[in-house]
Design a protein around this motif. Structure first.
Motif, PDB file in Angstrom:
ATOM      1  N   ARG B 174     117.136 -22.246  24.544  1.00  0.00           N
ATOM      2  CA  ARG B 174     118.522 -21.847  24.388  1.00  0.00           C
ATOM      3  C   ARG B 174     119.366 -22.209  25.602  1.00  0.00           C
ATOM      4  O   ARG B 174     120.584 -22.335  25.509  1.00  0.00           O
ATOM      5  CB  ARG B 174     118.613 -20.350  24.081  1.00  0.00           C
ATOM      6  CG  ARG B 174     118.644 -19.435  25.275  1.00  0.00           C
ATOM      7  CD  ARG B 174     119.066 -18.038  24.844  1.00  0.00           C
ATOM      8  NE  ARG B 174     119.118 -17.130  25.985  1.00  0.00           N
ATOM      9  CZ  ARG B 174     120.224 -16.924  26.696  1.00  0.00           C
ATOM     10  NH1 ARG B 174     121.334 -17.537  26.393  1.00  0.00           N
ATOM     11  NH2 ARG B 174     120.197 -16.093  27.725  1.00  0.00           N
ATOM     12  N   TRP B 175     118.729 -22.390  26.789  1.00  0.00           N
ATOM     13  CA  TRP B 175     119.502 -22.757  27.978  1.00  0.00           C
ATOM     14  C   TRP B 175     120.083 -24.154  27.827  1.00  0.00           C
ATOM     15  O   TRP B 175     121.223 -24.405  28.186  1.00  0.00           O
ATOM     16  CB  TRP B 175     118.627 -22.647  29.233  1.00  0.00           C
ATOM     17  CG  TRP B 175     118.155 -21.245  29.443  1.00  0.00           C
ATOM     18  CD1 TRP B 175     116.886 -20.783  29.323  1.00  0.00           C
ATOM     19  CD2 TRP B 175     118.971 -20.110  29.764  1.00  0.00           C
ATOM     20  NE1 TRP B 175     116.840 -19.435  29.546  1.00  0.00           N
ATOM     21  CE2 TRP B 175     118.104 -18.993  29.828  1.00  0.00           C
ATOM     22  CE3 TRP B 175     120.332 -19.926  29.990  1.00  0.00           C
ATOM     23  CZ2 TRP B 175     118.558 -17.710  30.117  1.00  0.00           C
ATOM     24  CZ3 TRP B 175     120.788 -18.657  30.282  1.00  0.00           C
ATOM     25  CH2 TRP B 175     119.901 -17.562  30.339  1.00  0.00           C
ATOM     26  N   ILE B 176     119.260 -25.080  27.311  1.00  0.00           N
ATOM     27  CA  ILE B 176     119.771 -26.426  27.075  1.00  0.00           C
ATOM     28  C   ILE B 176     120.914 -26.378  26.071  1.00  0.00           C
ATOM     29  O   ILE B 176     121.973 -26.967  26.272  1.00  0.00           O
ATOM     30  CB  ILE B 176     118.647 -27.356  26.570  1.00  0.00           C
ATOM     31  CG1 ILE B 176     117.602 -27.548  27.674  1.00  0.00           C
ATOM     32  CG2 ILE B 176     119.209 -28.700  26.147  1.00  0.00           C
ATOM     33  CD1 ILE B 176     116.471 -28.445  27.288  1.00  0.00           C
ATOM     34  N   GLU B 177     120.682 -25.627  25.005  1.00  0.00           N
ATOM     35  CA  GLU B 177     121.682 -25.523  23.946  1.00  0.00           C
ATOM     36  C   GLU B 177     123.023 -25.041  24.496  1.00  0.00           C
ATOM     37  O   GLU B 177     124.071 -25.592  24.202  1.00  0.00           O
ATOM     38  CB  GLU B 177     121.170 -24.566  22.865  1.00  0.00           C
ATOM     39  CG  GLU B 177     122.149 -24.300  21.749  1.00  0.00           C
ATOM     40  CD  GLU B 177     121.602 -23.252  20.782  1.00  0.00           C
ATOM     41  OE1 GLU B 177     120.404 -23.339  20.461  1.00  0.00           O
ATOM     42  OE2 GLU B 177     122.369 -22.369  20.377  1.00  0.00           O
ATOM     43  N   GLN B 178     122.955 -23.986  25.339  1.00  0.00           N
ATOM     44  CA  GLN B 178     124.197 -23.398  25.849  1.00  0.00           C
ATOM     45  C   GLN B 178     124.856 -24.287  26.888  1.00  0.00           C
ATOM     46  O   GLN B 178     126.048 -24.571  26.820  1.00  0.00           O
ATOM     47  CB  GLN B 178     123.883 -22.043  26.471  1.00  0.00           C
ATOM     48  CG  GLN B 178     123.292 -21.074  25.490  1.00  0.00           C
ATOM     49  CD  GLN B 178     124.264 -19.973  25.195  1.00  0.00           C
ATOM     50  OE1 GLN B 178     124.342 -19.033  25.954  1.00  0.00           O
ATOM     51  NE2 GLN B 178     125.004 -20.105  24.135  1.00  0.00           N
TER      52      GLN B 178
END
Lengths: 262, 335
Positions: B174-178
């Motif tokens: 989710r860090w990449i996504e955000q």
């Protein structure tokens, strides 16, 4: 004169619906000359400029530049060949500073090739070059005028800005659509040396004017249009003397006055 | 009778920090950098502060809309093309990345850039015939594009038809996504601000100001309009590609009119022509729209009231208003 004309206009015709704005107009223009075009309102002067510079498509006829047929080419290609024009209704970029107005023509392929006005093929910093051009054209370099918004400039400067835009392209020809109109006598007086300087630097000019006295001072040849047709072309003295011109253009009473002054 | 007039004067520190001299003192330096840093740091810590899954998703959606609003603002206020084709850009980018991902098996970090580049090219080529149009006519035609594409996909039952394409990879965590979308928005925001101040950006503004004079200067206006559309549609396609990988699904809803209309509302609220304004507008509008979900169908009513309020009382936009307050002080003087 046996050299090749720089611009040949042959039987140029433009019809707007049923109205013939230009009817088989032909003329030759030699390098370094100033051709004045006069005529009553609606006689097709601006249409002629538009059709030479490609802003409108011709109905029929041919325009040749240095022996090359340029009829029907898009306006930016024609400007790229060195045929530039000013607009009768000034078209500066009102939201920009005066000198930034010139950065735009200096960005064009032609300016990059030629280096802009007086450039030796290499274009320096565009802001500097544009201030140089503005100084040449009569903006005082050290004043605040070149750094003002174009929308706040008076008409005299906007007319000069129109000419400056042409100069930035290092033109071979400039078609001036009423650069004197709307100017005061003193402003015109200061424009005339500028026009003469342009001619001396080898630029061929076509000038559309209603200010006959000033035009006859600078023009080598004068052409008269009336209802889209060419009435006469010749030396300024010949044109002044022609009876048809007096009748079509000047009106009887006023004409005498203008003639006397000119 | 005594008359009074309001006077606005530039703050001294603004005048001093206009050029290279800004580097001379911390005060002048911070005058320039603090507002920018505030936005950058604020955006970067958002995913750390927000803990609920739902609102993390909202942040990503805000960024997608911000991309669209940026591209709308750039096209409308720097090139003079009012485009309602936001949904078209999103749709093309979304479907392309879905095809790249499912058919060719490319990972998201490869398929997104590919979809951006090819999507931009496809959108530009399809919009080429409309480029001579101006103002409201260009707007109407661009509004038609997403509708037409949605109908074509529906009627011919290609690309998954009404069901859409499923089974698209999500980001690996989710860090990449955000952070991908947040960093992309920030980069494009400051990149565009740089671009419009270059000589090339000046040409875009010239096309908007006075296209005939640009033609008379020996430049093709169609080329520059196409270049502007390429940049703007690339940003839209990038947003579309990201949203598809976030939702792991693509469908006809990508062509929904929300994507065309909301960026305009955000631009109005944030301040047209400032580029930062539309991003701020999205940061305000999208979360508000989520909060109003509790009201059900009344949501649109409240939403409209907020919009109308902004248009009536702050029609210049938050950013223009804020910049004025930041750079100038006002005082009453006797006439």
């Amino acid at each position: 004169m046996n050299k090749e004309p720089i611009l040949q206009v042959r039987d140029v015709t433009k019809a707007f619906g049923g109205i013939l704005a230009l009817n088989r107009v032909s003329f030759d223009l030699y390098e370094g000359d100033i051709l004045g075009i006069i005529g009553p309102n609606g006689s097709g002067k601006t249409t002629l400029v538009n059709s030479i510079t490609g802003f409108i498509k011709l109905t029929s006829g041919k325009v040749m530049f240095r022996g090359k047929d340029i009829t029907g080419r898009p306006a930016h290609k024609i400007a790229d060949m060195g045929i530039t024009r000013t607009f009768q209704i000034m078209r500066p970029y009102y939201s920009m500073l005066a000198y930034k107005n010139l950065v735009i023509p200096l960005f064009s392929p032609r300016a990059k090739r030629t280096g802009g006005w007086r450039g030796g093929g290499k274009l320096g910093d565009r802001d500097t070059v544009s201030i140089d051009i503005l100084e040449e054209i009569g903006f005082e370099r050290d004043s605040y005028v070149p750094y003002k918004l174009a929308s706040t400039l008076p008409t005299g400067y906007l007319k000069r800005l129109e000419l400056a835009r042409c100069l930035a392209l290092k033109p071979e020809m400039i078609l001036c659509d009423e650069v004197f109109s709307g100017l005061s006598m003193s402003e015109i007086a200061s424009m005339i040396p500028l026009i003469e300087r342009l001619q001396m630097s080898g630029i061929t000019l076509i000038m559309i004017e209603h200010r006959l006295r000033e035009l006859f001072k600078v023009a080598n040849r004068v052409m008269v249009l009336n209802f889209g047709e060419k009435l006469i072309e010749g030396l300024p003295e010949e044109v002044i003397a022609d009876a048809r011109v007096k009748e079509a253009y000047f009106g009887s009473e006023e004409a005498k006055e203008v003639m006397d002054h000119a | 009778m005594e008359q009074r007039r309001k006077e606005r004067i530039d703050r001294g520190v603004k005048v001093r920090s206009d050029s290279i001299y800004a580097l001379m003192s911390w005060r002048e330096l911070s005058y320039l950098t603090v507002p920018r840093l505030l936005l950058i740091i604020g955006m970067l810590i958002l995913p750390l502060v927000v803990t609920s899954m739902y609102w993390q998703r909202v942040i990503s959606i805000v960024c997608i809309y911000a991309l669209l609003a940026l591209s709308f603002d750039f096209l409308a206020h720097y090139t003079g093309l009012v485009s309602l084709g936001g949904a078209f850009f999103i749709g093309v980018g979304g479907y392309l990345t879905a095809i790249f991902n499912t058919t060719f098996g490319l990972p998201p970090l490869v398929s997104i850039p590919l979809a951006t580049v090819f999507g931009a090219i496809i959108c530009t080529v399809l919009l080429l015939p409309c480029l001579p149009l101006r103002g409201v006519y260009f707007a109407i035609v661009t509004l038609m594009y997403p509708l037409v594409f949605a109908r074509i996909i529906e009627a011919m039952d290609i690309l998954g038809g009404t069901d859409g394409i499923m089974g698209i990879d999500s980001f690996s965590n989710r860090w990449i996504e955000q952070y991908l979308v947040i960093i992309v928005v920030l980069l494009l925001l400051f990149g565009l601000r740089r671009l419009v101040n270059l000589d090339l950006g000046l040409i875009f503004r010239a096309v908007k100001d006075n296209d005939q004079a640009v033609r008379a200067s020996g430049m093709s206006i169609t080329n520059y309009k196409a270049l502007a559309v390429l940049i703007a549609s690339g940003m839209g396609c990038l947003g579309g590609a990201c949203i598809v990988h976030i939702y792991m699904w693509t469908g006809l809803s990508l062509f929904a009119l929300d994507f065309s209309i909301l960026p305009i509302a955000a631009t109005v609220i944030g301040g047209a022509g400032t580029l930062v304004g539309p991003v701020l507008g999205c940061l305000i509008l999208v979360p508000i729209s989520e909060l109003l979900r509790e009201f059900g169908t009344l949501r649109i009513v409240f939403y409209s009231i907020i919009l109308v309020g902004f248009i009536v009382f702050r029609s210049e936009g938050i950013m223009v208003y804020g910049q004025r307050k930041y750079h100038q002080f006002e005082r009453w003087i006797k006439v």
